[in-house]
Every structure is written in C-alpha cells, then in structure tokens.
Design a protein around this motif. Structure first.
Motif, PDB file in Angstrom:
ATOM      1  N   GLU A  75      27.888  43.690 -22.738  1.00 26.86           N
ATOM      2  CA  GLU A  75      28.910  43.800 -21.699  1.00 26.86           C
ATOM      3  C   GLU A  75      28.922  42.560 -20.799  1.00 26.86           C
ATOM      4  OE1 GLU A  75      31.089  47.152 -21.555  1.00 26.86           O
ATOM      5  OE2 GLU A  75      30.474  46.061 -23.356  1.00 26.86           O
ATOM      6  N   VAL A  76      27.757  41.988 -20.538  1.00 27.09           N
ATOM      7  CA  VAL A  76      27.702  40.745 -19.768  1.00 27.09           C
ATOM      8  C   VAL A  76      28.404  39.624 -20.530  1.00 27.09           C
ATOM      9  CG1 VAL A  76      26.172  38.939 -18.867  1.00 27.09           C
ATOM     10  CG2 VAL A  76      25.657  41.352 -18.426  1.00 27.09           C
ATOM     11  N   ARG A  77      28.158  39.552 -21.835  1.00 31.52           N
ATOM     12  CA  ARG A  77      28.849  38.533 -22.644  1.00 31.52           C
ATOM     13  C   ARG A  77      30.366  38.736 -22.605  1.00 31.52           C
ATOM     14  NH1 ARG A  77      24.068  38.867 -26.033  1.00 31.52           N
ATOM     15  NH2 ARG A  77      24.921  40.680 -27.138  1.00 31.52           N
ATOM     16  N   ARG A  78      30.796  39.989 -22.570  1.00 30.34           N
ATOM     17  CA  ARG A  78      32.228  40.284 -22.591  1.00 30.34           C
ATOM     18  C   ARG A  78      32.896  39.996 -21.240  1.00 30.34           C
ATOM     19  NH1 ARG A  78      31.938  45.118 -24.464  1.00 30.34           N
ATOM     20  NH2 ARG A  78      32.535  44.600 -26.593  1.00 30.34           N
ATOM     21  N   TYR A  79      32.252  40.411 -20.148  1.00 32.87           N
ATOM     22  CA  TYR A  79      32.917  40.365 -18.852  1.00 32.87           C
ATOM     23  C   TYR A  79      32.441  39.235 -17.939  1.00 32.87           C
ATOM     24  CZ  TYR A  79      34.583  45.003 -20.169  1.00 32.87           C
ATOM     25  OH  TYR A  79      35.177  46.052 -20.823  1.00 32.87           O
ATOM     26  N   GLU A  80      31.233  38.741 -18.149  1.00 37.20           N
ATOM     27  CA  GLU A  80      30.687  37.677 -17.298  1.00 37.20           C
ATOM     28  C   GLU A  80      30.104  36.561 -18.166  1.00 37.20           C
ATOM     29  OE1 GLU A  80      30.802  37.200 -14.099  1.00 37.20           O
ATOM     30  OE2 GLU A  80      31.714  39.116 -13.481  1.00 37.20           O
ATOM     31  N   PRO A  81      30.965  35.802 -18.860  1.00 35.72           N
ATOM     32  CA  PRO A  81      30.453  34.769 -19.767  1.00 35.72           C
ATOM     33  C   PRO A  81      29.621  33.702 -19.062  1.00 35.72           C
ATOM     34  CG  PRO A  81      32.837  34.584 -19.468  1.00 35.72           C
ATOM     35  CD  PRO A  81      32.441  35.895 -18.894  1.00 35.72           C
ATOM     36  N   ASP A  82      29.886  33.438 -17.785  1.00 39.32           N
ATOM     37  CA  ASP A  82      29.094  32.436 -17.068  1.00 39.32           C
ATOM     38  C   ASP A  82      27.649  32.905 -16.878  1.00 39.32           C
ATOM     39  OD1 ASP A  82      31.244  30.764 -16.926  1.00 39.32           O
ATOM     40  OD2 ASP A  82      31.779  31.291 -14.858  1.00 39.32           O
ATOM     41  N   ILE A  83      27.474  34.204 -16.643  1.00 43.78           N
ATOM     42  CA  ILE A  83      26.119  34.742 -16.526  1.00 43.78           C
ATOM     43  C   ILE A  83      25.437  34.706 -17.882  1.00 43.78           C
ATOM     44  CG2 ILE A  83      24.763  36.825 -16.051  1.00 43.78           C
ATOM     45  CD1 ILE A  83      26.745  37.544 -13.881  1.00 43.78           C
ATOM     46  N   ALA A  84      26.148  35.145 -18.913  1.00 44.15           N
ATOM     47  CA  ALA A  84      25.578  35.101 -20.263  1.00 44.15           C
ATOM     48  C   ALA A  84      25.219  33.680 -20.652  1.00 44.15           C
ATOM     49  CB  ALA A  84      26.570  35.695 -21.261  1.00 44.15           C
ATOM     50  N   GLY A  85      26.071  32.723 -20.288  1.00 43.82           N
ATOM     51  CA  GLY A  85      25.802  31.323 -20.621  1.00 43.82           C
ATOM     52  C   GLY A  85      24.551  30.796 -19.952  1.00 43.82           C
ATOM     53  N   ALA A  86      24.337  31.194 -18.690  1.00 46.45           N
ATOM     54  CA  ALA A  86      23.144  30.723 -17.982  1.00 46.45           C
ATOM     55  C   ALA A  86      21.865  31.229 -18.639  1.00 46.45           C
ATOM     56  CB  ALA A  86      23.197  31.176 -16.517  1.00 46.45           C
ATOM     57  N   PHE A  87      21.937  32.387 -19.283  1.00 47.14           N
ATOM     58  CA  PHE A  87      20.742  32.975 -19.887  1.00 47.14           C
ATOM     59  C   PHE A  87      20.549  32.576 -21.351  1.00 47.14           C
ATOM     60  CE2 PHE A  87      20.843  35.485 -16.073  1.00 47.14           C
ATOM     61  CZ  PHE A  87      19.506  35.753 -15.830  1.00 47.14           C
ATOM     62  N   LYS A  88      21.370  31.703 -21.853  1.00 43.20           N
ATOM     63  CA  LYS A  88      21.154  31.196 -23.208  1.00 43.20           C
ATOM     64  C   LYS A  88      19.848  30.416 -23.316  1.00 43.20           C
ATOM     65  CE  LYS A  88      25.951  30.997 -24.822  1.00 43.20           C
ATOM     66  NZ  LYS A  88      27.066  30.115 -25.262  1.00 43.20           N
ATOM     67  N   VAL A  89      19.317  29.973 -22.179  1.00 44.20           N
ATOM     68  CA  VAL A  89      18.045  29.233 -22.192  1.00 44.20           C
ATOM     69  C   VAL A  89      16.898  30.098 -22.693  1.00 44.20           C
ATOM     70  CG1 VAL A  89      18.770  27.710 -20.330  1.00 44.20           C
ATOM     71  CG2 VAL A  89      17.558  29.825 -19.770  1.00 44.20           C
ATOM     72  N   PHE A  90      17.104  31.421 -22.767  1.00 39.85           N
ATOM     73  CA  PHE A  90      16.030  32.300 -23.227  1.00 39.85           C
ATOM     74  C   PHE A  90      15.920  32.349 -24.749  1.00 39.85           C
ATOM     75  CE2 PHE A  90      16.254  33.627 -18.889  1.00 39.85           C
ATOM     76  CZ  PHE A  90      14.968  34.036 -18.583  1.00 39.85           C
ATOM     77  N   ALA A  91      16.874  31.768 -25.448  1.00 40.80           N
ATOM     78  CA  ALA A  91      16.773  31.705 -26.905  1.00 40.80           C
ATOM     79  C   ALA A  91      15.541  30.876 -27.273  1.00 40.80           C
ATOM     80  CB  ALA A  91      18.036  31.079 -27.488  1.00 40.80           C
ATOM     81  N   GLY A  92      14.611  31.503 -27.948  1.00 40.17           N
ATOM     82  CA  GLY A  92      13.392  30.804 -28.338  1.00 40.17           C
ATOM     83  C   GLY A  92      12.367  30.663 -27.239  1.00 40.17           C
TER      84      GLY A  92
END
Length: 374
Positions: free
Chosen positions: A227-244
C-alpha cells in the motif's frame, strides 16, 4: 501461524504531548507520565503488548534523544513481571531510535523492513499501539486484538473503532460500512472523517453510525509495504536502501536492547517525507476495516481527561472555602475561595486553568515557546 495471533507489536513512543504541559515537555513527554498507580503510560502500553502474547518482537519506536528514559521505563517494568513475561521483554523487546521525527508512516515502514530482515521465514502480522492511551480491561482488549489479527491476515488495514459516549471534537471519526464478521463486531470502513465541529459531532453521535478512530492499527507487513508503494511512492523510494541491508547491531542500555545509528535507517530518514499513516494509507486503501472495541479507551488528551482518570487528589493540597479543584503538583498548594480550577505545577512551570478550557493548551504552549519561558 494461528490467524488470530500477532507476530509483532509496534509501540509508537516519539510524541511530545503538548496538551499536558507543563508535566509533559519535549525531553520528558506524556508517555512517561503516570496516573495514581505510578505506572507510566508507556509501561502500560508494554503490558498490553504482553497481554496480546505476540510470538515475535515488541518494538518501541522513539526519538534518539529519548532512548535513555524509554530504556529506564522498560527496565523498571521488569521488576513487576512474572518470569515468563520478564524473559519475553529481555529477549524480544527492542527500542528503535529514529534519527529524527518523520510522523508515523515512515517508522511503520521502517518496522516492516526491520522485522522482515530479522526473520524472513514467516509473514509478519503487526499490531500498532500508541504509548499514551488508557485502556481497560486488558482482557477485553486482548480479545479484540484476536479479531484484529484475523482480519489483518485476511488482507485488511484494521482500525479499532471506539463507540462514542459524547460529541467529542478532538477525535477523528469512522463511518461504519458493511459488516465483515457474522456478529457485526468487525466491519468495513465506509469513510474516515476529520475532527468535526461540535454540531457535526452531535450529528455523528445521534446517527449511531460513527465511532471514534483510536489511532491503533493492525496489518501484515506485506500488505502495508504494498500500500505504501501504491499510495506513497516517495516513502517507498526512500526505503529502497534496505534492499540487501545487513541485520543491525543490537546493543543494550539499562539491560534493554536497542538499535540506533543504523546506516540504512539514517539514509532513508534523510529523504523520507513526514506523513501520518492515517493520511498515507488508512484513508486511501480500499481494504480498511475496523474492530468495534469492547474495551474502555481514553487518549488522555487534556487535563480535563487526566483528572477524570486520576483516582486521588494531591494530599499536599490545602483548600479553604473552595472546591471541585484538581491539583497535580510537585510542591504544596493552597487554594482559597476558588472553584473549578486545574492547577499543575511541574518542572518549574505552573498552569492554572479553568476546568473545561483544555482546548486552549496548544495556544498556551506556542506562546510559552515563543517567549522562551520553557
């Protein structure tokens, strides 16, 4: 996993609590205050988390500058627990110290990332609690939480709906939709309503179709992240740093585990927007549901509310030819010929307020701040 069991509980404990000034202040906010029983609001929320019997973690999210007092309140609680509860807190309680305040959606996204990183072998069903509510009885709360867990596992964002007993203007409201459970105690949310004016609140109360939104939630981590990816892409984008990302180092303070200065968290918080989870997800998702609460609830959002919950007045108070006054003070207070007052003397500051005037507190705090007096 039992569909009625939460794996993890998140306690949000980073607020300032301006409405209970001067007992609550930025470096010692509302969650550290206690009622007559001497148990702080934060400690009570941890006891509720234990009552839910989560199989995984209990995470207390707070500001980095509050790490020390939060750990002290957690540590003091250990003395009053049975062996099983003490072991649970020593093993699974974790303080997560945010580098800065980013409202409520970001810390919940952070919790999802952390929990999945710590254990990716099973889905995480999460209960989100506030650190400054008064709830009773705990047995009824735990029973309602089992309904919330089952509903969350069915793919819903779950709220707790409090049946209103007055036309309160300080709470958001939930409009009841179609029933989800056979007994009607779980229902779809038709609409969220912002804090109303008094006339609108009276209409809500009279209709019987509206409840208060308690600010407690339940969901699975997979659902929340989607739901964050759907409605708040800026928040989801900031947390991409957690990949790996690597599992963070857990340290201890006052015998309590904590995480701070975690590199991916620090990086995400440099750019993540500050958005309330209500605005980000609850009010926008097509899968919002509510459990009608069978427990008593108060968010202790004013001194008027605090007095109603405080079972005894200050023994150091002297009253002459007056009455119906409430005193919460570090020092003896004498009242002469006055009635219906709230007197709070804490932390070197004093508040003298007519009962019923709690709505002025935010303006009071703003003026005190602007004058540099506290």
């Amino acid at each position: 996993m039992d569909s009625q069991i939460f794996t993890d509980v998140i306690i949000l404990a980073g607020g300032i609590g301006e409405r209970l000034w001067p007992a609550s202040r930025p470096d010692y906010p509302k969650q550290f205050i206690s009622l007559s029983d001497g148990v702080s609001f934060l400690q009570s929320s941890i006891l509720r988390a234990l009552a839910v019997q989560p199989t995984g973690k209990i995470i207390v999210i707070t500001r980095s500058d509050l790490l020390q007092p939060v750990s002290e309140h957690c540590a003091h609680l250990l003395y009053d627990l049975d062996e099983q509860q003490r072991h649970k807190l020593q093993e699974d309680l974790l303080i997560l110290a945010e580098p800065c305040a980013r409202h409520t959606c970001a810390p919940l996204m952070l919790s999802c990332e952390l929990l999945e990183l710590m254990d990716n072998s099973a889905p995480h069903t999460m209960l989100v609690l506030a650190s400054d509510h008064v709830i009773s009885p705990v047995s009824a709360f735990a029973a309602d939480c089992r309904k919330a867990a089952a509903t969350a596992n069915d793919g819903y964002f779950v709220c707790f709906a409090i049946p209103p007993n007055e036309p309160a203007t300080g709470y958001g409201y939930i409009k009841e939709g179609a029933p989800i459970s056979a007994d009607g105690s779980v229902f779809a949310i038709a609409q969220f309503k912002e804090k109303p004016d008094e006339e609108t609140a009276r209409q809500y109360l009279a209709s019987g179709s509206y409840t208060w939104n308690s600010g407690m939630f339940a969901f699975t981590s997979a659902f929340f992240k989607e739901e964050v990816r759907r409605y708040e892409p800026d928040i989801a984008g900031a947390f991409k740093v957690f990949a790996g990302a690597q599992r963070p180092e857990e340290r201890t303070v006052n015998g309590i585990k904590y995480i701070s200065n975690w590199a991916p968290m620090e990086e995400a918080y440099r750019s993540v927007p500050a958005v309330a989870v209500d605005n980000a997800i609850a009010e926008r998702t097509g899968r919002a549901a509510a459990v009608r609460a069978s427990f008593g609830w108060d968010d202790v959002g004013s001194w008027d509310a605090f007095e109603k919950l405080f079972s005894k007045n200050d023994s150091k108070t002297v009253e002459i030819k007056g009455g119906n006054n409430f005193v919460y003070s570090d020092i003896p207070v004498a009242l002469c010929g006055v009635e219906d007052l709230v007197v709070v003397i804490k932390n070197g500051s004093a508040l003298i307020m007519k009962k019923g005037a709690s709505g002025m507190m935010r303006e009071v705090v703003q003026k005190v701040k602007s004058q540099g007096k506290s």
